[in-house]
Design a protein around this motif. Structure first.
Motif, PDB file in Angstrom:
ATOM      1  N   ASP B 250      29.405  38.788  50.639  1.00 15.96           N
ATOM      2  CA  ASP B 250      29.546  38.391  49.246  1.00 15.96           C
ATOM      3  C   ASP B 250      30.591  37.278  49.188  1.00 15.96           C
ATOM      4  OD1 ASP B 250      30.055  38.044  46.623  1.00 15.96           O
ATOM      5  OD2 ASP B 250      30.308  40.169  46.139  1.00 15.96           O
ATOM      6  N   THR B 251      30.131  36.069  49.055  1.00 10.84           N
ATOM      7  CA  THR B 251      31.033  34.920  49.173  1.00 10.84           C
ATOM      8  C   THR B 251      32.006  34.801  48.005  1.00 10.84           C
ATOM      9  OG1 THR B 251      29.302  33.598  48.203  1.00 10.84           O
ATOM     10  CG2 THR B 251      29.541  33.505  50.591  1.00 10.84           C
ATOM     11  N   SER B 252      31.700  35.449  46.893  1.00 14.80           N
ATOM     12  CA  SER B 252      32.573  35.244  45.733  1.00 14.80           C
ATOM     13  C   SER B 252      33.835  36.101  45.799  1.00 14.80           C
ATOM     14  CB  SER B 252      31.811  35.560  44.438  1.00 14.80           C
ATOM     15  OG  SER B 252      31.452  36.922  44.427  1.00 14.80           O
ATOM     16  N   ARG B 253      33.811  37.158  46.569  1.00 14.59           N
ATOM     17  CA  ARG B 253      34.974  38.039  46.564  1.00 14.59           C
ATOM     18  C   ARG B 253      35.698  38.105  47.903  1.00 14.59           C
ATOM     19  NH1 ARG B 253      33.343  43.661  44.676  1.00 14.59           N
ATOM     20  NH2 ARG B 253      31.439  43.163  45.801  1.00 14.59           N
TER      21      ARG B 253
END
Lengths: 600, 375
Positions: B250-253
């Motif tokens: 999950d690249t956003s977190r």
């Protein structure tokens, strides 16, 4: 085959290590081998190491033979009668010295009841684990070890009766207690160390209570009348030294009343106590700046021209005067000569020190504190019998520090004072607290040492029962009179023109880097400038080349060393330290050019 | 619908304005007006006044609690062998802008099926960097043929799910200056050059031990952990760029504690936020209380050049305009000499120089001056 080493040198091998060691120890106890030799069996390496060299730490222990201490009742009786001594016990093999290595092969019992067949030695006393000053703390086994350390450290700083020949000694910085007393609560060490012949404290009445808040944060309140009766009174001695030094060219210092022509002559008033020989008379009352020994020295630079031109005396004044902030009475004067045969004068100044607010006192349990308030006896709390405490000690100092011995000594002191006897408070071997309580009860007091006390100001009864008793208190050598310091104006350093540092030089208190930051953070810019004004100077600056110019006082004219006197020169106000750094830049061949601009 | 008066709308920041609009909706006109006026007033009160010495106050506000911080590292809760630099050393590390961290770390968040624990062990193993010496039981130098023979650990390779063919291709790519061949259970590594110095082949042997075989480079340890409802992977070692390339992540977190990596991968604004977060995390973990705005100011000064610069004589301090200010920090002679070579001018426009000259510092009451020239 076990290798044997004598003082780290290989000497041979033995077949049975244990037999060899037993034989060695047997011979040593018999006295055919010196008692200084120790033997150690390194079982891992299977080596025997015998040491007899110097510099090892050794300690005496009682030998246990077949599970029984070899020190018998018979020995003790003989010792008491003086028929045998310590060295006899060593010769008989009752006591032997073990070094750190041999201790590793031994099992030492702390008390006789602990002895099992495995034990090889017995401590002479469990108190052996403590050092000299630490074992002077009564009931020390009730304390945390850190407090015991603190207590022994404090005792080393106590003012006492340090030497019987103090009157003819010339020690630097010495204090002497006026009415030293033997302590009521003692340890065995007091007797062994002959402590009672040179005691360092006084037995006083201590009440554990807060009073008006002047004994919070470890402060104590002292009874003024007790001080007037001599509590904590001491004398402070400090010698001043002058020597007739010899210089090159047959010149010599001269101890005399300096001539008025002498360079640096103080004032007639300063020399008023000097007798014809240039030395002050005994029992003169001196204060700061008074000359104790008058002295002149030959001029410093003989070749200097102006010294030649002035025909009159060009000797320098180099008298010894009472230091800044000190006073006292001339106590003792010593005239002698030193190794080189120069005349040497030592004058001792004495000052009486009556306890004042800020002086440091302590019990023997690391419970030190400074005097916070001195109140008249009339305002001190009193008991129904009319007893006043000498010191009020805050109960807040007890819980976090857990100095139980402090409390027990207080009860013990009370029992001793009332019963007219000394109390044995030897660490691990003291009179039990229970017995003290019982005795106190028998004398008509509450067994826990508390009493009903009345407020000294109002006469009202305190709601709580106050813990009150007698303790041995020590005055420590840290007194405010030696530390008090303030300055408004004063001497400055030659190089930086900033104030000197330290009390001895009457120095200023530094406003440091972090203190500066607080001014900046408040935005108090001009106040900060004022604080740092101590070395401000006016400097002429050449407008053309931007370098510091020269002002000629005679012609009242400024000129620039580079551009001459046909340029505009402006006076600028800046820190002298900055002028210095500009000079340093120049010495680095860096040209610091000041570009001036009108501020307004 | 209440409208916000223009003078209030103009002076408030956007986020606050939006918030205000939302809150005021349900109120009557007069009440809303009163609320807005109070907000405006409070906002103006909260603003820093001109001449306020924000930098120094920030320094004091971080520095003073810093003296109370417990030093040293902090052991990762419950799990052995994972240390994190915390406390003062970590703060120093961040503010100095060190490129090499003592304990680089990542927290890898995962996408849906994996975050529920699917293949989590396998995934973690895939992330962990494997080096050649982990799959080799023995390295032998064959002096006669002048080659290195590396005996492979078959079981380990099977565990990792690798095929020998792929291993060979990876190794030939990674090991430079030597050819890699397979012979029975061993790898034969032959140096290309015509050197026959034993010393050199020994050096080569030591060098290839650390050759990358599989996984993500620089990730030395992995630890799958359940946090709340989902599984995440905590790693020792950090490689944001390669981790973000992975599909399962999950690249956003996902985050790292390596600020330079963030600055390189996500840009300077992300790095600024990372500095704030990291410093604040340390201060919070020590139970201390420092206003974020102080840390934000520090982070801003570190990032203002468009790249992360430490508060050191090579970083932020070297950017100072004043020669005297730089010289008063560290290595004075170097700065003076260099300034003299180019003929620098010091405008005496900041605090340190003016303290040195004993002039009023241009801060607080020392700031205002006359604009009109006095004739």
């Amino acid at each position: 085959m076990t290798e044997v080493y004598l003082n780290s040198k290989f000497v041979g091998t033995v077949d049975s290590a244990q037999d060899y060691i037993d034989q060695f120890k047997g011979e040593r106890r018999k006295g055919s081998i010196t008692s200084n030799a120790n033997i150690y069996h390194d079982e891992k390496a299977d080596e025997i190491r015998i040491e007899s060299s110097k510099g090892r730490a050794v300690r005496p222990l009682i030998v246990i033979k077949d599970g029984v201490s070899s020190l018998t009742e018979a020995h003790l009786k003989q010792l008491e009668k003086g028929e045998i001594t310590w060295s006899d016990l060593i010769q008989q093999g009752v006591i032997e010295y073990l070094d750190t290595a041999e201790e590793e092969n031994s099992l030492v019992a702390i008390v006789e009841d602990d002895i099992t067949p495995e034990h090889t030695h017995l401590e002479i006393s469990p108190m052996d684990m403590l050092g000299l000053t630490t074992s002077l703390v009564p009931y020390g086994n009730f304390n945390q070890s850190t407090r015991l350390n603190a207590g022994s450290k404090n005792q080393k700083q106590a003012i006492g009766f340090y030497a019987t020949n103090y009157a003819v000694r010339m020690d630097t910085d010495v204090n002497l207690l006026h009415y030293p007393q033997k302590s009521i609560v003692n340890t065995m060490m007091h007797e062994i160390s002959n402590y009672q012949n040179h005691p360092v404290g006084q037995n006083i009445t201590v009440a554990v209570l807060s009073y008006e808040g002047y004994n919070m944060e470890d402060a104590v309140i002292i009874n003024k009348s007790s001080i007037e009766r001599g509590l904590g009174r001491s004398s402070y001695f400090r010698p001043s030294v002058a020597e007739e030094l010899r210089y090159a060219g047959g010149l010599i210092d001269e101890i005399c009343i300096p001539d008025k022509e002498v360079k640096g002559y103080k004032s007639e008033r300063d020399y008023r106590y000097l007798e014809k020989d240039g030395i002050i008379y005994s029992e003169a009352k001196v204060t700061e700046g008074d000359v104790i020994i008058g002295k002149t020295s030959p001029p410093r630079f003989l070749s200097s021209l102006d010294e030649y031109n002035l025909a009159s005396s060009t000797r320098r004044e180099s008298s010894v005067a009472v230091r800044h902030g000190e006073k006292g009475i001339i106590d003792f004067i010593l005239l002698t000569e030193n190794e080189e045969g120069n005349k040497l004068i030592q004058v001792r100044v004495r000052e009486q020190r009556i306890p004042e607010v800020g002086d440091k006192f302590t019990s023997r349990h690391g419970q030190k504190g400074v005097v916070g308030l001195i109140i008249p006896q009339t305002d001190m709390p009193f008991s129904s019998s009319g007893t006043n405490p000498d010191i009020l000690f805050s109960p807040q100092g007890i819980p976090s520090r857990m100095t139980i011995s402090h409390l027990i000594e207080l009860v013990g002191g009370k029992v001793g004072a009332l019963g007219g006897r000394y109390i044995d408070g030897t660490t691990f071997d003291a009179e039990p607290e229970k017995a003290l309580r019982k005795e106190l009860l028998a004398m008509g007091f509450r067994e826990n040492g508390t009493e009903t006390l009345y407020n000294g100001h109002t006469g009202e009864k305190f709601k709580a029962k106050i813990f009150i008793g007698n303790m041995y208190y020590l005055k420590l050598k840290h007194m405010v009179a030696n530390k008090l310091h303030s300055r408004a104006r004063g001497p400055i350093q030659l190089l930086t023109r900033q104030p000197t540092e330290g009390r001895a030089k009457e120095g200023g208190l530094r406003l440091g880097e972090m203190e500066k930051d607080t001014f900046v953070a408040h935005g108090a810019s001009l106040l900060l400038k004022e604080r740092f004004d101590s070395d401000k100077t006016k400097v002429p600056v050449c407008e053309q080349c931007g370098i510091i110019a020269v002002h000629d006082e005679f012609k009242n004219k400024s000129y620039c060393p580079i551009c001459g006197d046909n340029v505009e020169i402006t006076n600028v106000e800046l820190a002298y330290a900055f002028k210095l750094i500009l000079d340093e830049f120049k010495s680095l061949c860096v040209y610091p050019k000041l570009q001036l601009k009108n501020k307004y | 619908m209440t409208t916000i008066p223009k003078e209030i709308a103009d002076s408030l920041p956007k986020a606050l304005l939006e918030d205000l609009k939302e809150k005021v909706k349900s109120l009557s006109q007069t009440k809303a007006k009163k609320v807005m006026e109070t907000v405006h007033q409070e906002y103006n009160k909260a603003r820093v006044e001109p001449g306020e010495c924000v930098g120094l106050v920030a320094a004091e506000s971080i520095g003073e609690p810093g003296t109370q911080m417990t030093l040293n590292t902090f052991h990762f809760a419950g799990v052995a062998e994972m240390n994190v630099t915390m406390g003062l050393p970590r703060i120093i590390e961040i503010l100095d802008g060190r490129k090499e961290l003592k304990t680089p770390m990542m927290e890898i968040f995962l996408k849906k099926p994996y975050s529920k624990g699917k293949d989590i062990k396998k995934l973690a193993m895939n992330i962990k960097e494997t080096k050649l010496n982990e799959i080799v039981t023995e390295f032998v130098i064959n002096v006669a043929d002048f080659i290195i023979e590396a005996k492979l650990n078959k079981e380990k390779i099977k565990d990792l799910g690798m095929r020998e063919a792929t291993l060979l291709t990876i190794l030939s790519k990674e090991i430079k200056g030597a050819t890699v061949k397979k012979k029975e259970d061993s790898l034969i590594i032959k140096p290309r050059g015509k050197s026959d110095s034993l010393n050199e082949i020994y050096k080569l042997k030591e060098k290839i031990k650390g050759t990358y075989v599989r996984g993500v480079k620089k990730i030395s340890q992995v630890l799958p952990v359940k946090r709340g409802e989902e599984f995440i992977i905590i790693t020792a070692g950090s490689n944001l760029k390669d981790i973000l390339k992975m599909e399962e992540v999950d690249t956003s977190r996902t985050r790292t504690n390596d600020i330079f990596e963030i600055s390189g991968v996500l840009g300077i604004e992300a790095a600024r936020q990372a500095i704030i977060d990291e410093v604040f995390k340390v201060i919070e973990s020590q139970g201390l209380n420092v206003d974020v705005r102080h840390i934000m100011l520090v982070a801003d000064t570190m990032c203002i050049e468009g790249m992360v610069k430490g508060i050191t004589r090579y970083g932020v301090v070297s950017e100072k305009a004043s020669v005297l200010a730089r010289a008063s920090f560290e290595t004075p002679i170097k700065h003076i000499i260099n300034a003299s070579l180019v003929g620098e001018t010091d405008k005496l426009s900041s605090v340190v120089e003016n303290v040195m000259l004993n002039q009023p510092v241009p801060v607080g009451t020392g700031l205002p001056g006359l604009i009109t020239k006095v004739k």
